[in-house]
Design a protein around this motif. Structure first.
Motif, PDB file in Angstrom:
ATOM      1  N   ASN A   1       0.830  -1.211   0.000  1.00  0.00           N
ATOM      2  CA  ASN A   1       0.000   0.000   0.000  1.00  0.00           C
ATOM      3  C   ASN A   1       0.864   1.261   0.000  1.00  0.00           C
ATOM      4  OD1 ASN A   1      -2.341  -1.591   0.057  1.00  0.00           O
ATOM      5  ND2 ASN A   1      -2.322  -1.655   2.317  1.00  0.00           N
ATOM      6  N   GLN A   2       1.902   1.235  -0.859  1.00  0.00           N
ATOM      7  CA  GLN A   2       2.797   2.370  -1.047  1.00  0.00           C
ATOM      8  C   GLN A   2       3.645   2.692   0.175  1.00  0.00           C
ATOM      9  OE1 GLN A   2       3.024   3.551  -4.140  1.00  0.00           O
ATOM     10  NE2 GLN A   2       1.437   2.057  -4.664  1.00  0.00           N
ATOM     11  N   LYS A   3       3.677   1.773   1.130  1.00  0.00           N
ATOM     12  CA  LYS A   3       4.503   1.962   2.317  1.00  0.00           C
ATOM     13  C   LYS A   3       5.538   0.842   2.405  1.00  0.00           C
ATOM     14  CE  LYS A   3       1.018   4.375   5.084  1.00  0.00           C
ATOM     15  NZ  LYS A   3       0.252   4.378   6.357  1.00  0.00           N
ATOM     16  N   LEU A   4       6.711   1.184   2.926  1.00  0.00           N
ATOM     17  CA  LEU A   4       7.798   0.215   3.036  1.00  0.00           C
ATOM     18  C   LEU A   4       7.408  -0.925   3.958  1.00  0.00           C
ATOM     19  CD1 LEU A   4      10.731  -0.085   1.971  1.00  0.00           C
ATOM     20  CD2 LEU A   4      11.487   0.846   4.158  1.00  0.00           C
ATOM     21  N   ASP A   5       7.602  -2.145   3.501  1.00  0.00           N
ATOM     22  CA  ASP A   5       7.294  -3.327   4.299  1.00  0.00           C
ATOM     23  C   ASP A   5       8.437  -3.561   5.292  1.00  0.00           C
ATOM     24  OD1 ASP A   5       6.524  -5.708   5.386  1.00  0.00           O
ATOM     25  OD2 ASP A   5       6.483  -6.827   3.497  1.00  0.00           O
ATOM     26  N   VAL A   6       8.186  -3.275   6.558  1.00  0.00           N
ATOM     27  CA  VAL A   6       9.234  -3.389   7.578  1.00  0.00           C
ATOM     28  C   VAL A   6       9.546  -4.831   7.914  1.00  0.00           C
ATOM     29  CG1 VAL A   6       8.724  -1.125   8.578  1.00  0.00           C
ATOM     30  CG2 VAL A   6       7.518  -3.161   9.427  1.00  0.00           C
ATOM     31  N   THR A   7       8.708  -5.779   7.513  1.00  0.00           N
ATOM     32  CA  THR A   7       8.959  -7.198   7.779  1.00  0.00           C
ATOM     33  C   THR A   7       9.846  -7.837   6.716  1.00  0.00           C
ATOM     34  OG1 THR A   7       7.011  -7.987   6.568  1.00  0.00           O
ATOM     35  CG2 THR A   7       6.700  -7.330   8.875  1.00  0.00           C
ATOM     36  N   HIS A   8      10.147  -7.091   5.672  1.00  0.00           N
ATOM     37  CA  HIS A   8      10.905  -7.641   4.555  1.00  0.00           C
ATOM     38  C   HIS A   8      12.379  -7.257   4.663  1.00  0.00           C
ATOM     39  CE1 HIS A   8      12.408  -7.679   0.302  1.00  0.00           C
ATOM     40  NE2 HIS A   8      11.751  -8.825   0.300  1.00  0.00           N
ATOM     41  N   ILE A   9      13.284  -8.178   4.329  1.00  0.00           N
ATOM     42  CA  ILE A   9      14.722  -7.902   4.307  1.00  0.00           C
ATOM     43  C   ILE A   9      15.053  -7.288   2.951  1.00  0.00           C
ATOM     44  CG2 ILE A   9      17.039  -8.846   4.556  1.00  0.00           C
ATOM     45  CD1 ILE A   9      15.322  -9.063   7.062  1.00  0.00           C
ATOM     46  N   ASN A  10      15.218  -5.971   2.930  1.00  0.00           N
ATOM     47  CA  ASN A  10      15.451  -5.269   1.679  1.00  0.00           C
ATOM     48  C   ASN A  10      16.929  -5.276   1.296  1.00  0.00           C
ATOM     49  OD1 ASN A  10      12.741  -4.269   0.996  1.00  0.00           O
ATOM     50  ND2 ASN A  10      12.938  -3.084   2.892  1.00  0.00           N
ATOM     51  N   LEU A  11      17.180  -5.292  -0.023  1.00  0.00           N
ATOM     52  CA  LEU A  11      18.530  -5.218  -0.584  1.00  0.00           C
ATOM     53  C   LEU A  11      19.451  -6.289   0.004  1.00  0.00           C
ATOM     54  CD1 LEU A  11      19.003  -1.333  -0.532  1.00  0.00           C
ATOM     55  CD2 LEU A  11      17.883  -2.740  -2.264  1.00  0.00           C
ATOM     56  N   GLN A  12      18.976  -7.507   0.020  1.00  0.00           N
ATOM     57  CA  GLN A  12      19.741  -8.607   0.612  1.00  0.00           C
ATOM     58  C   GLN A  12      20.832  -9.089  -0.337  1.00  0.00           C
ATOM     59  OE1 GLN A  12      18.077 -12.616   0.907  1.00  0.00           O
ATOM     60  NE2 GLN A  12      18.585 -12.636   3.085  1.00  0.00           N
ATOM     61  N   GLU A  13      22.013  -9.360   0.221  1.00  0.00           N
ATOM     62  CA  GLU A  13      23.115  -9.994  -0.489  1.00  0.00           C
ATOM     63  C   GLU A  13      23.496 -11.250   0.286  1.00  0.00           C
ATOM     64  OE1 GLU A  13      26.433  -7.520  -1.401  1.00  0.00           O
ATOM     65  OE2 GLU A  13      25.187  -5.763  -1.836  1.00  0.00           O
ATOM     66  N   ALA A  14      23.276 -12.409  -0.352  1.00  0.00           N
ATOM     67  CA  ALA A  14      23.554 -13.681   0.305  1.00  0.00           C
ATOM     68  C   ALA A  14      24.601 -14.445  -0.490  1.00  0.00           C
ATOM     69  CB  ALA A  14      22.276 -14.507   0.417  1.00  0.00           C
ATOM     70  N   TYR A  15      25.594 -14.994   0.221  1.00  0.00           N
ATOM     71  CA  TYR A  15      26.672 -15.731  -0.426  1.00  0.00           C
ATOM     72  C   TYR A  15      26.881 -17.058   0.298  1.00  0.00           C
ATOM     73  CZ  TYR A  15      27.588 -11.037  -2.180  1.00  0.00           C
ATOM     74  OH  TYR A  15      27.457  -9.799  -2.742  1.00  0.00           O
ATOM     75  N   ILE A  16      27.090 -18.099  -0.510  1.00  0.00           N
ATOM     76  CA  ILE A  16      27.401 -19.405   0.069  1.00  0.00           C
ATOM     77  C   ILE A  16      28.464 -20.046  -0.818  1.00  0.00           C
ATOM     78  CG2 ILE A  16      25.559 -20.631  -1.181  1.00  0.00           C
ATOM     79  CD1 ILE A  16      25.213 -22.291   1.457  1.00  0.00           C
ATOM     80  N   THR A  17      29.509 -20.566  -0.224  1.00  0.00           N
ATOM     81  CA  THR A  17      30.665 -21.004  -1.008  1.00  0.00           C
ATOM     82  C   THR A  17      31.508 -22.000  -0.231  1.00  0.00           C
ATOM     83  OG1 THR A  17      32.635 -20.198  -2.169  1.00  0.00           O
ATOM     84  CG2 THR A  17      32.052 -19.083  -0.135  1.00  0.00           C
ATOM     85  N   ASN A  18      32.378 -22.701  -0.969  1.00  0.00           N
ATOM     86  CA  ASN A  18      33.466 -23.440  -0.332  1.00  0.00           C
ATOM     87  C   ASN A  18      34.555 -22.450   0.054  1.00  0.00           C
ATOM     88  OD1 ASN A  18      32.649 -25.852  -2.646  1.00  0.00           O
ATOM     89  ND2 ASN A  18      32.751 -26.378  -0.497  1.00  0.00           N
ATOM     90  N   ALA A  19      35.453 -22.862   0.911  1.00  0.00           N
ATOM     91  CA  ALA A  19      36.539 -21.983   1.320  1.00  0.00           C
ATOM     92  C   ALA A  19      37.525 -21.789   0.163  1.00  0.00           C
ATOM     93  CB  ALA A  19      37.265 -22.564   2.531  1.00  0.00           C
TER      94      ALA A  19
END
Length: 616
Positions: free
Chosen positions: A205-223
Motif C-alpha cells: 500500500n505504497q509503504k515500506l514493508d518493515v517485515t521484509h529484508i530489503n537489498l539482501q546480499e547472500a553468499y554461500i561457497t566453499n573456502a
C-alpha cells in the motif's frame, strides 16, 4: 442424534451434513492468516515440513534448517560450507518459499560457471518437485537450458540467472563466490552488472514493508585462499555487519564436514574416500571450510601456488634430453637433529624458452623433492647427496650442478664432496673455482656452488633471492609437481611402463614432499626493514624444502645471467669490415660492396688518405 445429521437452530430442525463442502478461506480471520505467514517467513523450514511429501526420501537436518533461517532473516549473509552440504538445494528451496510468502519477490542467482550453475539448479528443482510437490507447483519453469535457469510464479515472483543492465531485483544470491582455478567467480561482471540491479524495496500500500529484508546480499561457497579478494571483501562486510551492525543486519558461518556427518547428511565413508583423493590443502578448503594460506605479505599467494602445480611426472633420474640443465640443491642440517630440522633435496630442471619474449629465461620445474633426518656424519651426508646428483648426470649432456648450503656445518659437507672420490664417481670442485681451491683434485668437475645466504653486500643476498623467487613464481616460470598424487603416480607408471603397484609408495614420495613445500611457503610471510626477510608464522612448520628450492633458484639466476651475456654479447659494427682487411690487404674492397653507397664512401676515404701520404 440421527446419524449424518446436525440440528439447525435457524431452521429448528435436523439437516444433512455436507461433508464434501470446500473450506471457505475468505471466512477465516485475516489476522490469523497473517500470523501464519509471518511465522513461516521467520521459520521457512517449518513450512517445508508442512508441505513435505509422504514419499520424500529424506527430511531437513539441523544445518539445512539453520541455513534456511539465516537466509530468511539477515540482510548480509556469508556462509562457508563443505562439499555435500546440499548448498544449491537449500538456496533454491529457501528462495522458492520466499517467492511464495512475498509475492512479487525478484531474486538474482549468480555462480562462477553458468553451465554448471544451471545444471545444479535444474537438478535441485526436480528434487524439490519430489520432496515438496505443493511448493514446486507454485513455480513454473520459464527457461531450462544448458546455461540458463529461470522460474516464476503467477503472482510475479522470479528466480533467475539472467541479470542484464536495467533489470531490478530485491536480492542477489552468489554461490561459490570464492571459487578459484579454471572457472573463477567473475567478480568484475558481478559488481558492474548484477549488484547495481539490486535496488527494489518491498512496499505494501505504497509503504515500506518493515517485515521484509530489503537489498539482501547472500553468499554461500566453499573456502578459498586467504589472498582471494572476493572472499575478503564480502565476508568482511558481512562479518562487520554481524559484529557491529544492527539486529538482523549480517551473519557469517563456517560449516565443516563434521557437521554433515553428525547430522546424517553425509556418511563418513564419503568423506574418507574424498580425503584419499585430494591433497590436505584442498581438503581443508573443500570439506573443512578452512581458508588456507596467509593474507599478510605472503611470499607466494595461494592462487599463484595452485596455478603452478603443472608437472605431472616426477623425475628421479636424467630425462635423456641433452639440452636441459639439472640443479640438485641441498639444505644441510646438523647431524644431531636437535632442532627438529631435516636435510632437504630439491631437483630443479631448466629448459630454455624458445619464444622471443622469453629467450633469456629458463623454465624451471621442480621435478623431485625430498626431506629426511640428517645422516650421522658429514661424510655420509655428502655421499648420499653425490649419489643423488649422479642420477641426473648424462654423458655428452649439459652439466648438472650441485648447490649446497655452505653455512656452518655445510662447509664440512662441501669439503667432503671435494675430497678424492673412492666410489668410482668423478671428482668435484667449486663452480668457477670460487672456494676451497686447496682441496681441488686434478680434472675435478667445477659444478659445486657453495651458497652462503647473507645480508646486503654478500655474494648471495637473501633479499635478492626472495625477490627473484617471487618474480619467477608470478611470471609463471616456476612449475611444481601436480597436487593430484594418484594422477601423478599413474602418469609416472605409464611413462615408464610399470604394471604393478609395488613401487607406488616410492613414486608418491616426491609428490607428497612437494605438498609439504607448498605448506612451508604458505607458512612464510615477508618482513620489511630496508630489505625483505622471510618469517615463519608457525615455528612448528619447518622450511627446509623451501630453503633447498630457494638455493636452486639462486643457481638458476646465475645461469640466466650467463645466457643473457651469451645472447647479447656486444659486437662492433665494424667487425665485418675488420675481418676483410685482417690479412693485411689494406687496399682491398669487395666488388659487391664497392657498388654500394657505403662502398663508395670507403673508396673515397682510401683515395684521400693515399693522396695525403704522397704529398708528405
Amino acid at each position: 442424534m440421527p446419524q449424518g445429521k446436525t440440528y439447525s437452530k435457524r431452521l429448528h430442525r435436523w439437516v444433512n451434513v455436507d461433508r464434501t463442502k470446500a473450506f471457505d478461506y475468505e471466512a477465516v480471520d485475516t489476522e490469523s492468516a497473517a500470523f501464519l505467514i509471518s511465522f513461516f517467513r521467520a521459520y521457512p523450514d517449518y513450512m517445508a515440513d508442512v508441505f513435505r511429501s509422504p514419499q520424500a526420501t529424506y527430511k531437513l537436518e539441523l544445518p539445512q534448517r539453520f541455513m534456511l533461517r539465516v537466509f530468511a532473516r539477515y540482510r548480509d549473509v556469508f556462509i562457508t560450507g563443505s562439499r555435500g552440504l546440499t548448498k544449491t538445494y537449500i538456496i533454491l528451496l529457501g528462495k522458492m518459499i520466499a517467492g511464495i510468502l512475498y509475492p512479487g519477490e525478484k531474486m538474482s542467482y549468480n555462480a562462477p560457471s553458468q553451465k554448471q550453475a544451471a545444471a545444479l539448479a535444474t537438478a535441485a528443482f526436480h528434487q524439490i518437485e519430489i520432496e515438496y510437490p505443493d511448493i514446486a507447483k507454485q513455480w513454473e519453469i520459464r527457461s531450462d537450458s544448458k546455461d540458463m535457469f529461470r522460474i516464476t510464479t503467477r503472482y510475479g515472483s522470479e528466480f533467475t540467472m539472467y541479470a542484464p543492465r536495467g533489470t531490478n531485483f530485491h536480492q542477489s544470491i552468489g554461490e561459490e563466490i570464492g571459487q578459484e582455478g579454471k572457472d573463477p567467480f567473475d567478480i568484475e561482471t558481478y559488481e558492474r552488472d548484477v549488484l547495481p540491479t539490486v535496488r527494489l524495496e518491498r512496499k505494501v500500500n505504497q509503504k515500506l514493508d518493515v517485515t521484509h529484508i530489503n537489498l539482501q546480499e547472500a553468499y554461500i561457497t566453499n573456502a578459498s585462499s586467504r589472498q582471494n579478494k572476493v572472499y575478503y571483501k564480502y565476508r568482511f562486510e558481512a562479518l562487520r555487519a554481524m559484529l557491529f551492525g544492527e539486529r538482523y543486519e549480517g551473519y557469517v558461518a563456517d560449516i565443516p564436514w563434521e557437521v554433515s556427518v553428525i547430522c546424517n547428511i553425509r556418511g563418513p565413508l564419503y568423506i574418507k574416500k574424498e580425503r584419499a583423493k585430494i591433497t590436505i590443502e584442498n581438503f581443508k578448503r573443500e570439506f573443512g571450510a578452512i581458508y588456507t594460506g596467509s593474507n599478510e605479505n605472503p611470499i607466494v599467494t595461494d592462487e599463484i601456488l595452485s596455478r603452478c602445480r603443472k608437472v605431472a611426472v616426477m623425475e628421479d633420474a636424467h630425462c635423456g634430453d641433452n639440452n636441459v640443465i639439472y640443479i640438485v640443491s641441498h639444505d644441510v642440517s646438523y647431524e644431531d637433529g636437535s632442532r627438529n630440522a631435516k636435510c632437504a633435496d630439491v631437483v630443479l630442471k631448466l629448459t630454455q624458452y624458445q619464444s622471443v619474449t622469453k629467450r633469456d629465461k629458463y623454465k624451471k620445474q621442480i621435478v623431485y623433492a625430498d626431506s629426511y633426518p640428517p645422516p650421522a656424519t658429514s661424510f655420509l651426508q655428502a655421499q648420499k647427496l653425490k649419489n643423488l646428483w649422479y642420477k641426473y648426470c648424462k654423458k655428452d649432456a649439459q652439466a648438472t650442478y650441485l648447490v649446497v648450503d655452505a653455512q656452518a656445518y655445510g662447509r664440512e659437507v662441501v669439503e667432503e664432496l671435494m675430497k678424492p672420490a673412492k666410489d668410482g664417481l668423478p671428482n668435484l670442485c667449486c663452480y668457477n673455482h670460487m672456494k676451497y681451491k686447496i682441496l681441488e683434485q686434478p680434472d675435478a668437475l667445477p659444478i659445486i656452488y657453495p651458497l652462503k645466504a647473507g645480508t646486503t653486500g654478500t655474494v648471495d643476498e637473501e633479499d635478492a633471492m626472495l625477490r627473484y623467487a617471487q618474480v619467477e613464481f608470478e611470471q609463471g616460470n616456476i612449475e611444481l609437481l601436480t597436487s593430484s598424487i594418484l594422477d601423478g603416480i599413474e602418469q609416472y607408471k605409464r611413462k615408464h611402463n610399470i604394471k604393478d603397484g609395488l613401487s607406488d609408495a616410492k613414486i608418491a614420495l616426491p609428490y607428497k614432499k612437494t605438498e609439504e613445500l607448498c605448506q612451508q611457503i604458505q607458512n612464510l610471510v615477508l618482513k620489511t626493514s630496508g630489505t625483505i626477510k622471510e618469517s615463519r608464522k608457525s615455528k612448528s612448520i619447518q622450511r627446509d624444502i623451501w630453503s633447498a628450492a630457494k638455493y636452486a633458484l639462486r643457481m638458476a639466476k646465475i645461469l640466466e645471467d650467463l645466457l643473457v651475456k651469451k645472447n647479447y654479447q656486444a659486437k662492433s659494427s665494424w667487425e665485418s669490415e675488420i675481418k676483410k682487411y685482417s690479412q693485411g690487404n689494406a687496399t682491398y674492397i669487395a666488388s659487391a660492396e664497392a657498388m654500394s653507397p657505403r662502398g663508395q664512401i670507403l673508396k673515397n676515404d682510401l683515395r684521400t688518405q693515399l693522396l695525403q701520404n704522397r704529398r708528405r
